[in-house]
Design an enzyme around this catalytic site. Structure first.
Site, PDB file in Angstrom:
ATOM      1  CD  GLU A 179      -2.546  -1.765  10.793  1.00 61.38           C
ATOM      2  OE1 GLU A 179      -3.090  -1.964   9.698  1.00 61.38           O
ATOM      3  OE2 GLU A 179      -2.166  -0.623  11.154  1.00 61.38           O
ATOM      4  CD  GLU A 195      -6.207   3.472   6.774  1.00 59.25           C
ATOM      5  OE1 GLU A 195      -6.350   3.307   8.006  1.00 59.25           O
ATOM      6  OE2 GLU A 195      -5.596   2.643   6.064  1.00 59.25           O
ATOM      7  CD  GLU A 206      -2.920   1.182   2.292  1.00 64.47           C
ATOM      8  OE1 GLU A 206      -2.832   0.337   3.203  1.00 64.47           O
ATOM      9  OE2 GLU A 206      -3.770   2.076   2.271  1.00 64.47           O
ATOM     10  CG  HIS A 232      -7.428  -1.781   8.162  1.00 65.83           C
ATOM     11  ND1 HIS A 232      -8.280  -0.866   7.609  1.00 65.83           N
ATOM     12  CD2 HIS A 232      -6.330  -1.062   8.542  1.00 65.83           C
ATOM     13  CE1 HIS A 232      -7.735   0.342   7.659  1.00 65.83           C
ATOM     14  NE2 HIS A 232      -6.558   0.256   8.220  1.00 65.83           N
ATOM     15  N   GLY A 281       3.507   2.615  10.732  1.00 68.91           N
ATOM     16  CA  GLY A 281       3.265   1.835  11.942  1.00 68.91           C
ATOM     17  C   GLY A 281       3.073   0.358  11.653  1.00 68.91           C
ATOM     18  CB  ALA A 282       1.060  -1.903  11.623  1.00 64.78           C
ATOM     19  CG  MET A 283       0.420  -3.160   4.963  1.00 63.22           C
ATOM     20  SD  MET A 283      -0.598  -1.740   4.450  1.00 63.22           S
ATOM     21  CE  MET A 283      -1.841  -2.584   3.487  1.00 63.22           C
ATOM     22  CD  GLU A 284      -4.612  -1.938   5.849  1.00 68.19           C
ATOM     23  OE1 GLU A 284      -3.643  -1.479   6.475  1.00 68.19           O
ATOM     24  OE2 GLU A 284      -5.302  -1.248   5.069  1.00 68.19           O
ATOM     25  CG  ASN A 285       0.206  -6.710   4.129  1.00 69.49           C
ATOM     26  OD1 ASN A 285       0.126  -5.869   3.267  1.00 69.49           O
ATOM     27  ND2 ASN A 285       1.131  -6.688   5.069  1.00 69.49           N
TER      28      ASN A 285
HETATM   29  N1  B3K Z   1      -2.944   1.075   5.693  1.00 74.17           N
HETATM   30  C1  B3K Z   1      -1.644   1.238   6.286  1.00 74.17           C
HETATM   31  C2  B3K Z   1      -0.939   2.486   5.871  1.00 74.17           C
HETATM   32  C3  B3K Z   1      -0.331   2.417   4.543  1.00 74.17           C
HETATM   33  C4  B3K Z   1       0.497   3.648   4.277  1.00 74.17           C
HETATM   34  C5  B3K Z   1       0.996   3.697   2.904  1.00 74.17           C
HETATM   35  N2  B3K Z   1       1.910   4.791   2.726  1.00 74.17           N
HETATM   36  C6  B3K Z   1      -1.700   1.167   7.771  1.00 74.17           C
HETATM   37  C7  B3K Z   1      -2.977   1.535   8.390  1.00 74.17           C
HETATM   38  O1  B3K Z   1      -3.475   2.633   8.305  1.00 74.17           O
HETATM   39  O2  B3K Z   1      -3.551   0.695   8.991  1.00 74.17           O
HETATM   40 ZN    ZN Z   2      -5.422   1.870   8.841  1.00 75.48          ZN
END
Ligand code: B3K
Ligand code: ZN
Length: 852
Positions: free
Chosen positions: A294, A316, A125, A297, A257-261
């Site tokens: 996360e 978000e 992302e 999400h 911070g983190a990513m919700e893959n």
């Molecule tokens: N969705 C990601 C953030 C991605 C940022 C890309 N530059 C984390 C979050 O908001 O949960």
């Molecule tokens: Zn988020």
């Protein structure tokens, strides 16, 4: 100004993609500098779409490509630096196959596939997947993914469920259609902390928190937070998890911070790893909140995603709102609300009052990564809070149920979201929608009068022009309010006034005396309330308001008024404030965490913003001195109460991160901060006997804030030099708490420290990002900090443009200051902008800040 300004993507230009992706199969043969990615993707023509068939692709070496098994020759496609366009005729349904080579070891931008300390990991992302293979890298193209990873590394992870593995390979299958930005891959020598969760649908889910060996003893709290999040989302939103496994991986080098893959969340290690010795109470709270965010999400973002990146707030804003509710439930709703409002004012109000102001749903961007902002996240969450207040909790629940039912599997828009509320509640949200499209913080001014038992309240709203939006329309502003009797009883319990016009009058009849209004309870709308209130009335509300938020707000406003009077004409601290605080902090019926919030004074940046908005040019040094003087006065006046509090707030027994213990420590440490202004001995003693990071860091911070602490600074480094996350604190605290005159030289020296690392975003933020947290130091009239930040941006940009762009926002408040500072900042920004080959990220930010 440069004329090669980056091209803008416009919301108005949205068109559906000409293909749908029916299935994606990827094979990765991992090698640090030459990873091979083969893809086999089935596409079908999309009747709703239009335009050429173009796949995004950047920094890919194309080895071969085929359509339906027939190798392509150069005449079949056009390749450029951002993608590949198929020029040969295509059947309605076809199989695209390609092999590309990529270089994860050289990827310091940390977007796409990269290597962090021997571990392969991805960040896609918003638009990182195009650095992995050719694909329509846009959120409205969704497909199920199958992934095969070939590598000698012991742990090979991707999205979905594991379906097979053997020596040197593993296969994963994610049945839920997803956009490419949710793709993830991790490979490394990792260890897991295991757990299990059985969903309300009776699915047994394996939970794993993966770290590098040596960190596995710091994962218990993250795992516990995950389990509580899963349980909460089932109970409160009726949302259950949908795969057999949920993996979280902690990496040290991460841009945010983190990513919700999907099924494979990747986290900055600072939001996973915690032990009592190395993490503070605040760290624990952030871990809990971000793990939840996360996880949430999975439904708000993954199952229902965004049609295009303009709709970012759809996932978000909603997910922040949900994590705020969660933290409030886990801890204290009023304290959480205060924290969120502090964050909103410090981040979003600031952003909204300067050149970076943009709507919650922007309508143009050059680099979408620049729009993961306080406005999209925090104001986006406030907008949902207002919706909930307007339709009521039941209306909200009904609308959310309909949202999940109607849009599961969709790439949706803000229009879809609002329609669900309209259909579920019957309410017309046409005017409300302006919260998504109109930027700027509305100001609500108040006039009131009382006669013959009737109290009359006149509210007026106004929003100043913001970049690109000279004229503003009235918005729907829910103003929660109550009325108190002069004896402190509540005569009118909380109700919500709906301000929809530029000016509106509300009457309250049948009162026996003039009431005291308590307005904007619980901070019911993200607005600035303009009302000159005598300090006696503020002190009355501080003592009597039944709304905890407004009680805190009254104390805050008293402190702010007192500080502004000191700054403007050297006035002595307000006696009503001191006595009001004395009463509150010694009231043992009040939550210690709440009392700790009462003792914290307004931040220096907040005061600068307020002065600027009231037409006074802020002097950062005068603000810094006034805050210090008020702290001195409070310390002297409340010395015995603060001493007793610090003594009584020592938590006995082994450290636990629970909210009650954390609240007690917060109150004790707020007292310690003030007491240290009179005598550093207590802080020294606490530093040397501390057995947890909360107590140790608070004592060290108290010393640094009064220009002491050199011995402790050395001792802290000696003790923690092998703990990266603690050393990040060591860097950032020294910059944040340096005296105004020494801030720049401290930061410059730290940049030359052997542990400073331009490739590690946490370390960069700890020094370069921390400059912005030291308002007086950053704005030192010598311009030394401005120069330092500009130098750092120029050096960091080629390594990591996303992080450089983010820290550049420290300059966005230049318009508040005097001509000398303005000129210094603008000169630095122009120097940055003139740097050859500046990234699109930083070019856009600096141009916007300069107002170009
Ligand atoms: N969705 C990601 C953030 C991605 C940022 C890309 N530059 C984390 C979050 O908001 O949960
Ligand atoms: Zn988020």
């Amino acid at each position: 100004m440069r004329d090669d300004s980056p091209t803008q993507t416009l919301l108005a230009d949205y068109r559906p993609y000409p293909l749908t992706a029916e299935s994606v199969a990827l094979t990765f043969r991992l090698a640090p500098s030459a990873t091979r990615v083969t893809s086999a993707i089935r596409y079908r023509a999309n009747p709703a779409g239009s335009g050429p068939v173009r796949f995004d692709g950047e920094k890919l070496r194309l080895i071969r490509a085929a359509v339906d098994g027939v190798e392509l020759t150069p005449g079949d496609y056009e390749l450029d630096s951002t993608g590949l366009t198929l020029t040969r005729p295509l059947p309605d349904s076809f199989l695209w196959e390609a092999e590309v080579e990529i270089d994860p070891a050289a990827n310091t931008a940390l977007e796409g596939l990269y290597i962090s300390k021997g571990m392969y990991c991805t960040q896609c992302e918003a638009e990182g997947f195009r650095k992995i293979t050719f694909y329509p890298d846009r959120p409205d193209v969704m497909a199920p993914f199958k992934v095969r990873i070939e590598s000698d590394l012991p742990v090979l992870l991707s999205n979905g469920n594991p379906v097979g593995s053997g020596p040197g390979w593993a296969e994963w299958d994610d049945p839920w259609p997803k956009p490419a930005y949710l793709f993830a891959l991790v490979a490394g020598d990792l260890v897991a902390t295991h757990g299990e969760f059985i969903t309300c649908e009776d699915r047994r889910v394996d939970l794993n928190i993966w770290t590098r060996p040596g960190d596995e003893d710091k994962c218990d709290y993250a795992l516990d937070s995950l389990i509580r999040s899963m349980d909460w989302d089932e109970r409160v939103y009726g949302r259950a998890y949908d795969l057999d496994i949920f993996n979280i991986v902690a990496v040290d080098d991460f841009n945010m911070g983190a990513m919700e893959n999907k099924g494979l969340n990747i986290f900055n290690s600072r939001y996973v790893l915690a032990s009592p010795e190395t993490a503070t109470d605040k760290d624990y709270e952030l871990i809990e909140g971000i793990i939840a965010h996360e996880y949430f999400h999975n439904w708000t973002g993954n199952r229902i995603t965004c049609r295009d990146w303009f709709q970012l707030c759809l996932k978000e804003g909603l997910t922040v709102f949900r994590d705020q509710q969660f933290t409030g439930d886990m801890r204290s709703q009023p304290v959480k609300r205060i924290d969120d409002v502090l964050g909103l004012r410090a981040g979003q109000f600031r952003e909204d009052s300067g050149p970076l102001s943009h709507p919650v749903r922007p309508d143009a961007y050059a680099e979408i990564n620049n729009f993961y902002t306080a406005t999209v996240y925090r104001k986006g969450a406030e907008v949902i809070g207002m919706l909930r207040r307007l339709v009521g909790p039941e209306g909200y629940d009904k609308a959310l149920d309909l949202y999940f039912e109607r849009h599961d599997g969709d790439a949706a828009t803000i229009e879809d979201w609002l329609k669900v509320f309209e259909d579920a509640t019957g309410r017309d949200l046409t005017q409300f929608k302006r919260w998504y499209t109109q930027s700027g913080t509305p100001r609500v001014s108040v006039e009131d009068s009382y006669a013959d038992g009737t109290y009359t309240l006149t509210l007026r709203q106004q929003t100043l022009p913001t970049p690109g939006q000279p004229d503003k329309q009235p918005q729907v502003i829910p103003v929660a309010m109550g009325l108190l009797n002069p004896n402190g009883d509540e005569v009118l319990p909380t109700r919500v006034l709906e301000l929809t016009e530029a000016e509106q009058t509300f009457e309250f009849k049948g009162l026996s005396s003039r009431p005291v209004p308590s307005l904007l309870r619980d901070f019911s709308a993200p607005v600035v309330l303009d009302r000159a209130v005598p300090s006696a009335e503020r002190a009355f509300l501080l003592a009597h308001d039944t709304d905890p938020f407004n009680r805190w707000e009254s104390g805050r406003a008293l402190a702010k008024d007192s500080l502004l009077a000191t700054i403007r004409d050297g006035a002595a601290p307000d006696a009503d404030l001191i006595e009001g605080l004395r009463a509150v902090i010694t009231d043992d019926s009040l939550d210690p965490a709440f009392r700790a919030k009462m003792l914290a004074l307004p931040g220096e940046d907040d005061l600068a913003q307020t002065l600027h908005q009231s037409g006074t040019t802020p002097d950062p040094l005068a603000i810094h001195r006034a805050v210090g003087a008020l702290e001195d006065a409070l310390a002297r006046a409340l010395e015995s109460e603060l001493t007793a509090l610090h003594d009584s707030c020592q938590v006995q027994g082994p450290y636990t991160p629970d909210a009650a213990s954390a609240g007690k420590r917060a109150l004790g440490n707020a007292a310690l901060g003030l007491l240290t202004r009179l005598d550093p001995a207590r802080a020294r003693a606490q530093f040397s006997k501390a057995d947890n990071m909360t107590q140790q860091q608070a004592a060290w911070a108290a010393l640094l804030a009064v220009g002491e602490g050199a011995v402790e600074t050395r001792a802290f480094y000696e003790q923690w030099q092998h703990e990266r996350l603690v050393i990040d604190k060591w860097f950032s605290m020294q910059v944040t708490l340096a005296s105004p005159e020494t801030c720049a030289e401290t930061a410059r020296a730290l940049q030359s420290h052997k542990d400073f690392d331009w490739k590690n975003p946490n370390r960069c933020r700890s020094v370069i990002g921390a400059l912005a947290l030291n308002a007086a130091g950053f704005h030192d009239p010598s311009g030394a900090s401005y120069r330092l930040l500009a130098d750092a941006l120029i050096r960091l940009d080629p390594i990591n443009p996303q992080t450089a762009a983010r820290v550049s926002s420290a300059f966005d408040s230049w318009g508040r200051y005097d001509a000398h500072r303005q000129e210094l900042i603008r000169a630095e920004l122009r120097r940055v902008l003139a740097t050859p080959d500046l990234s699109r990220d930083l070019t856009e930010m600096v141009s916007r800040i300069l107002g170009a």
